[in-house]
Design an enzyme around this catalytic site. Structure first.
Site, mmCIF file in Angstrom:
data_model
loop_
_atom_site.group_PDB
_atom_site.id
_atom_site.type_symbol
_atom_site.label_atom_id
_atom_site.label_comp_id
_atom_site.label_asym_id
_atom_site.label_seq_id
_atom_site.Cartn_x
_atom_site.Cartn_y
_atom_site.Cartn_z
ATOM 1 N N TYR A 140 -2.083 5.323 -9.474
ATOM 2 C CA TYR A 140 -1.149 4.384 -8.850
ATOM 3 C C TYR A 140 -0.043 5.185 -8.194
ATOM 4 C CZ TYR A 140 2.084 0.349 -8.552
ATOM 5 O OH TYR A 140 2.942 -0.626 -8.124
ATOM 6 N N LYS A 168 -4.554 2.691 -6.520
ATOM 7 C CA LYS A 168 -3.745 1.586 -6.015
ATOM 8 C C LYS A 168 -2.656 2.236 -5.170
ATOM 9 C CE LYS A 168 -0.501 -2.058 -7.340
ATOM 10 N NZ LYS A 168 0.255 -2.703 -8.450
#
Length: 299
Positions: A140, A168
């Site tokens: 992330y 992400k």
């Protein structure tokens, strides 16, 4: 037509809000209601105990309870990605092992925030957590919250570890996202409003906030785009613009606006968040209602 990129956790995921009672204690019944609502509204999977889940103010024990409650609510076939990233490697190791034991299919691993290690420190942190989790890993990258960004060289090194398969991406740099997809990452847009652009640059799906209110619509937008109907996907995107602005255009968006939307939809009976966040006030709540109504998401 070019084949759609592989999506190991499904294409439409939402970073799920964590419900609390009005006194701030964990509401596990609410957790299960929200999880069932999301799965019933077009989601392939859920991200648990991420930023929108207020992971900064939930305890390790609560994170485990939430994950177990969600798994019980949605059954074995829904992709559950558990947030385990912190700025303390030891804590992340505990959360990674707990996630595996409580039924996660994968873990979400953000760069350590506040202490802002260099790339060597980030990579070593990732290595230890990857080994502890023994599950697929979604990195992330959200430098606006963490103060650090994953370098392309660090991404390349992390791919040497078989569990690291996805990212992400909330950096917002679309050519960079295309490079990550070219490397072999399954790239998920980390910002709802950027999703169409990310899909055009090789992303496979979305980890959403607006999905609390618009799961079906966002799932349809993604599938329509990947089927080659770009004009149709753009039409859905434009209809959702008021929702993007209403849920992502306020300070401390995420938990606050997600819970406001869930209350408007009747899924939750309050919009309580934990301090230092402040729940939407009445004016902000009315503005959110207007935005979701304009997007066709409320009657």
């Amino acid at each position: 037509m070019t084949a759609a990129p592989a999506a190991p956790f499904g294409r439409m995921l939402t970073a799920m809000a964590t419900p609390f009672h009005a006194d701030g204690t964990l509401d596990l019944d609410g957790v299960q209601r929200v999880a069932k609502h999301l799965i019933a509204s077009g989601h392939d999977g859920l991200v648990i105990s991420g930023t929108t889940g207020e992971s900064a103010t939930t305890t390790q024990e609560e994170d485990g309870e939430v994950l177990a409650a969600v798994r019980d609510a949605v059954g074995p076939d829904v992709h559950l990605v558990a947030g385990v990233g912190t700025n303390d490697t030891r804590t992340s190791l505990f959360l990674a092992r707990q996630a595996r034991e409580r039924g996660a299919d994968a873990v979400l691993l953000v760069t350590p925030y506040y202490n802002r290690p260099g790339q060597r420190g980030i990579l070593e942190h990732f290595r230890q957590v990857v080994e502890a989790a023994e599950l697929p890993v979604m990195l992330y990258d959200v430098p606006g919250r963490t103060g650090s960004q994953i370098a392309l060289e660090t991404y390349e090194a992390a791919l040497a570890w078989e569990p690291v398969i996805a990212v992400k991406d909330a950096v917002g740099d679309m050519p960079r996202a295309a490079r990550l997809a070219q490397m072999g990452y399954a790239v998920y847009s980390g910002d709802d409003v950027n999703t169409l652009g990310f899909l055009a640059h090789g992303a496979c799906g979305l980890v959403s906030v607006v999905g609390h209110a618009a799961g079906r619509e966002l799932a349809a937008m993604i599938e329509t785009f990947l089927a080659g109907d770009h004009a149709g996907a753009r039409e859905i995107y434009l209809r959702l613009m008021p929702a993007f602005a209403g849920m992502m255009g306020v300070p401390n968006y995420g938990a606050t606006t997600a819970k406001g939307a869930l209350q408007l939809l009747g899924v939750l009976d309050n919009r309580a968040v934990r301090s230092p966040l402040a729940a939407l006030d009445d004016e902000e709540y009315a503005d959110l209602r207007a935005a979701l109504t304009a997007a066709g998401l409320l009657a």
